[in-house]
Design an enzyme around this catalytic site. Structure first.
Site, PDB file in Angstrom:
ATOM      1  N   ASP A 145      33.083  54.167  49.366  1.00  0.00           N
ATOM      2  CA  ASP A 145      32.521  54.594  48.089  1.00  0.00           C
ATOM      3  C   ASP A 145      31.385  55.583  48.348  1.00  0.00           C
ATOM      4  O   ASP A 145      30.594  55.384  49.276  1.00  0.00           O
ATOM      5  CB  ASP A 145      32.006  53.369  47.317  1.00  0.00           C
ATOM      6  CG  ASP A 145      31.709  53.678  45.871  1.00  0.00           C
ATOM      7  OD1 ASP A 145      30.729  54.414  45.606  1.00  0.00           O
ATOM      8  OD2 ASP A 145      32.425  53.182  45.000  1.00  0.00           O
ATOM      9  N   ASN A 155      37.336  46.510  37.937  1.00  0.00           N
ATOM     10  CA  ASN A 155      36.867  46.649  36.563  1.00  0.00           C
ATOM     11  C   ASN A 155      37.985  47.210  35.696  1.00  0.00           C
ATOM     12  O   ASN A 155      38.698  48.116  36.105  1.00  0.00           O
ATOM     13  CB  ASN A 155      35.678  47.613  36.501  1.00  0.00           C
ATOM     14  CG  ASN A 155      34.503  47.114  37.297  1.00  0.00           C
ATOM     15  OD1 ASN A 155      34.108  45.970  37.187  1.00  0.00           O
ATOM     16  ND2 ASN A 155      33.942  47.986  38.125  1.00  0.00           N
ATOM     17  N   GLY A 203      32.885  48.135  32.796  1.00  0.00           N
ATOM     18  CA  GLY A 203      32.263  49.252  33.495  1.00  0.00           C
ATOM     19  C   GLY A 203      33.230  50.118  34.284  1.00  0.00           C
ATOM     20  O   GLY A 203      32.822  50.820  35.205  1.00  0.00           O
ATOM     21  N   GLN A 204      34.521  50.103  33.935  1.00  0.00           N
ATOM     22  CA  GLN A 204      35.468  50.967  34.631  1.00  0.00           C
ATOM     23  C   GLN A 204      35.068  52.424  34.427  1.00  0.00           C
ATOM     24  O   GLN A 204      34.812  52.857  33.305  1.00  0.00           O
ATOM     25  CB  GLN A 204      36.892  50.737  34.119  1.00  0.00           C
ATOM     26  CG  GLN A 204      37.938  51.551  34.868  1.00  0.00           C
ATOM     27  CD  GLN A 204      39.364  51.270  34.398  1.00  0.00           C
ATOM     28  OE1 GLN A 204      39.597  50.435  33.521  1.00  0.00           O
ATOM     29  NE2 GLN A 204      40.307  51.976  34.990  1.00  0.00           N
ATOM     30  N   HIS A 253      41.982  50.371  40.826  1.00  0.00           N
ATOM     31  CA  HIS A 253      41.400  50.276  42.164  1.00  0.00           C
ATOM     32  C   HIS A 253      40.634  48.975  42.293  1.00  0.00           C
ATOM     33  O   HIS A 253      40.240  48.367  41.295  1.00  0.00           O
ATOM     34  CB  HIS A 253      40.472  51.462  42.456  1.00  0.00           C
ATOM     35  CG  HIS A 253      39.321  51.600  41.505  1.00  0.00           C
ATOM     36  ND1 HIS A 253      39.479  52.090  40.213  1.00  0.00           N
ATOM     37  CD2 HIS A 253      38.002  51.325  41.641  1.00  0.00           C
ATOM     38  CE1 HIS A 253      38.298  52.115  39.605  1.00  0.00           C
ATOM     39  NE2 HIS A 253      37.386  51.652  40.452  1.00  0.00           N
TER      40      HIS A 253
END
Length: 128
Positions: free
Chosen positions: A40, A98, A104-105, A111
C-alpha cells in the site's frame, strides 16, 4: 480519495485496473494468474499489502457471485501465500475488505488488505 458504493458497474479506469494494466507502477510482492499483491502506498501498519483479483469485480459480493471457482480459489490462496511469505504467521495478521461508503471503500475494485508487523488493537471502535 472519494469513498465509493462498491456496487456495479465496474470502472475500468480505477487505480487498481490501471495497476493491473501496467499503467501505474506498484511494489509487487505476488503476481500469478488470479491475483496481484503489492504494498500500500499509504501503509497503516509496518506491513500493509493489498491483494486484488485480476478480474473486474467491484466487491466481495460481486466477486463471489461472478468469479469462476478457479478465480476464487486462486485469489484466496494468494492471500494466504502472501501473508506467509511476508513472515506474518508467527505473530498474526489481519485481513480486511471494505465494501461501500460506510466501510470506507475508496477503490471500486474488490481487494483485501493484509496488515501485520505490530499489535493491531480492536478490529472496529467500541460502540459508544
Amino acid at each position: 480519495m472519494t469513498r465509493v458504493t462498491g456496487l456495479p458497474p465496474y470502472d475500468p479506469q480505477n487505480i487498481f485496473a490501471r495497476i493491473l494494466r501496467g499503467e501505474i507502477p506498484a511494489k509487487t510482492v505476488h503476481d500469478d494468474a488470479h491475483a496481484l499483491a503489492f504494498h500500500d502506498i499509504n501503509p497503516q501498519a509496518p506491513v500493509h499489502v493489498l491483494v486484488i483479483p485480476k478480474g473486474a469485480y467491484v466487491s466481495q459480493a460481486d466477486f463471489s457471485a461472478n468469479a469462476t471457482e478457479a478465480e476464487i480459489a486462486g485469489f484466496w490462496r494468494a492471500v494466504g501465500s502472501v501473508a506467509k511469505a511476508l513472515g506474518l504467521e508467527a505473530k498474526g495478521y489481519r485481513i480486511l475488505s471494505n465494501m461501500g461508503e460506510d466501510a470506507g471503500q475508496e477503490v471500486p475494485h474488490f481487494h483485501v488488505h493484509i496488515f501485520g508487523g505490530r499489535p493491531l488493537g480492536r478490529m472496529v471502535p467500541a460502540a459508544g
